[in-house]
Design a protein around this motif. Structure first.
Motif, PDB file in Angstrom:
ATOM      1  N   ASN A  49     -23.244  13.311  56.944  1.00  0.00           N
ATOM      2  CA  ASN A  49     -24.661  12.345  57.517  1.00  0.00           C
ATOM      3  C   ASN A  49     -24.734  11.664  56.743  1.00  0.00           C
ATOM      4  N   ARG A  50     -25.580  10.525  56.413  1.00  0.00           N
ATOM      5  CA  ARG A  50     -25.885   9.744  55.669  1.00  0.00           C
ATOM      6  C   ARG A  50     -26.637  10.612  53.909  1.00  0.00           C
ATOM      7  N   VAL A  51     -27.039  11.921  53.901  1.00  0.00           N
ATOM      8  CA  VAL A  51     -27.907  11.340  52.427  1.00  0.00           C
ATOM      9  C   VAL A  51     -25.959  12.568  52.003  1.00  0.00           C
ATOM     10  N   GLN A  52     -25.853  13.462  51.893  1.00  0.00           N
ATOM     11  CA  GLN A  52     -24.298  14.090  52.132  1.00  0.00           C
ATOM     12  C   GLN A  52     -23.265  12.435  50.943  1.00  0.00           C
ATOM     13  N   ALA A  53     -23.958  11.529  52.364  1.00  0.00           N
ATOM     14  CA  ALA A  53     -23.086  10.609  51.385  1.00  0.00           C
ATOM     15  C   ALA A  53     -23.158   9.924  50.157  1.00  0.00           C
ATOM     16  N   ALA A  54     -24.837   9.799  50.294  1.00  0.00           N
ATOM     17  CA  ALA A  54     -24.806   9.361  49.102  1.00  0.00           C
ATOM     18  C   ALA A  54     -24.568  10.253  47.932  1.00  0.00           C
ATOM     19  N   ILE A  55     -25.464  11.602  48.026  1.00  0.00           N
ATOM     20  CA  ILE A  55     -24.520  12.113  46.496  1.00  0.00           C
ATOM     21  C   ILE A  55     -23.354  12.097  46.698  1.00  0.00           C
ATOM     22  N   VAL A  56     -22.039  11.741  47.360  1.00  0.00           N
ATOM     23  CA  VAL A  56     -21.266  11.600  47.081  1.00  0.00           C
ATOM     24  C   VAL A  56     -21.167  10.105  45.809  1.00  0.00           C
ATOM     25  N   ALA A  57     -21.500   9.015  47.201  1.00  0.00           N
ATOM     26  CA  ALA A  57     -22.202   8.303  45.946  1.00  0.00           C
ATOM     27  C   ALA A  57     -22.195   7.402  44.735  1.00  0.00           C
ATOM     28  N   TYR A  58     -23.317   8.805  44.579  1.00  0.00           N
ATOM     29  CA  TYR A  58     -24.406   9.279  43.301  1.00  0.00           C
ATOM     30  C   TYR A  58     -23.233  10.297  42.287  1.00  0.00           C
ATOM     31  N   GLU A  59     -22.522  11.073  42.714  1.00  0.00           N
ATOM     32  CA  GLU A  59     -21.525  11.515  41.548  1.00  0.00           C
ATOM     33  C   GLU A  59     -20.706  10.221  41.391  1.00  0.00           C
ATOM     34  N   ALA A  60     -20.423   9.663  41.913  1.00  0.00           N
ATOM     35  CA  ALA A  60     -19.087   9.313  42.255  1.00  0.00           C
ATOM     36  C   ALA A  60     -19.859   7.404  41.100  1.00  0.00           C
ATOM     37  N   ASP A  61     -20.857   7.493  40.150  1.00  0.00           N
ATOM     38  CA  ASP A  61     -21.113   6.536  39.400  1.00  0.00           C
ATOM     39  C   ASP A  61     -21.260   5.189  40.806  1.00  0.00           C
ATOM     40  N   LEU A  62     -21.799   4.971  42.142  1.00  0.00           N
ATOM     41  CA  LEU A  62     -21.872   4.016  42.547  1.00  0.00           C
ATOM     42  C   LEU A  62     -23.125   3.596  42.665  1.00  0.00           C
TER      43      LEU A  62
END
Length: 217
Positions: free
Chosen positions: A201-214
């Motif tokens: 889902n989008r929340v899990q994707a957003a966490i990856v984005a945050y962790e990857a410094d996007l």
């Protein structure tokens, strides 16, 4: 019109939530029930845009109902509404496919904002919950950042742009407006991102984005 299914075992809470939601002319509560099992049955029958579920209900609880609803009616977004702000519940809610998590003690406007966000393909965490989740990510192992950056290497440049916007909470329609493309194109990118990142889902994707410094905190 945003069609909502409401499930909570307390009649007074259901009445209050219904009153808050229907104060918005674009939201209609099409069904309300007291158990998770009933919520799953009526989700199949009504195909609502959003299911708002309490976490703790007799019989089938809200988390199990969320999982079953997402399986039975994938187009129905799920938002959890609870008095419990424990981080473990947030993690479990995200794991079963919920994209919204609101606390009953929050400002009523948050409930409407959350329903609107998830109905548009976005995600919503009550600010008090989001702060704890992001703080936990910040305290986490630095290796998670390296792992996230490695995961996004599989994405195209455009998919990274879309992921970054997902990380800021934008809906598909809003992203389409920013990129000057049709919403269907964004949906295709988001689906590809989910597949490549292995998220649900989008929340899990957003966490990856945050962790990857996007996305900045």
């Amino acid at each position: 019109m945003i069609r909502v299914l409401l499930a909570d075992d307390e009649a007074l809470v259901r009445a209050g939530v219904r009153a808050i939601l229907t104060s918005d002319r674009e939201i209609e509560v099409v069904a309300e029930v007291a158990t998770g099992g009933e919520a799953v049955e009526l989700a199949r029958a009504h195909r609502p845009d959003v299911a708002v579920l309490d976490i703790r209900m007799p019989g089938l609880d809200g988390l199990s109902a969320a999982r079953d609803i997402r399986t039975a009616t994938p187009d129905t977004a799920v938002a959890m509404l609870t008095t419990f702000g424990d981080d473990a519940f947030v993690a479990r809610a995200l794991d079963v496919g919920a994209t919204g998590f609101m606390l009953k003690a929050s400002d009523p406007r948050e409930l409407i904002a959350g329903v609107r966000a998830v109905s548009n393909g976005g995600a919503y965490l009550s600010p008090s919950v989001a702060i704890r989740v992001l703080a936990e990510l910040k305290r986490g192992d630095l290796g998670r950042g390296a792992l996230a950056r490695a995961r996004i290497e599989r994405l195209t440049s455009r998919e990274r742009d879309v992921l970054a916007m997902v990380g800021t909470g934008l809906s598909n329609g809003q992203i389409a407006g920013r990129l000057f493309v049709v919403e269907g194109t964004v949906k295709t990118h988001v689906s590809a991102i989910f597949d490549k990142l292995g998220v649900q889902n989008r929340v899990q994707a957003a966490i990856v984005a945050y962790e990857a410094d996007l996305v900045d905190l």
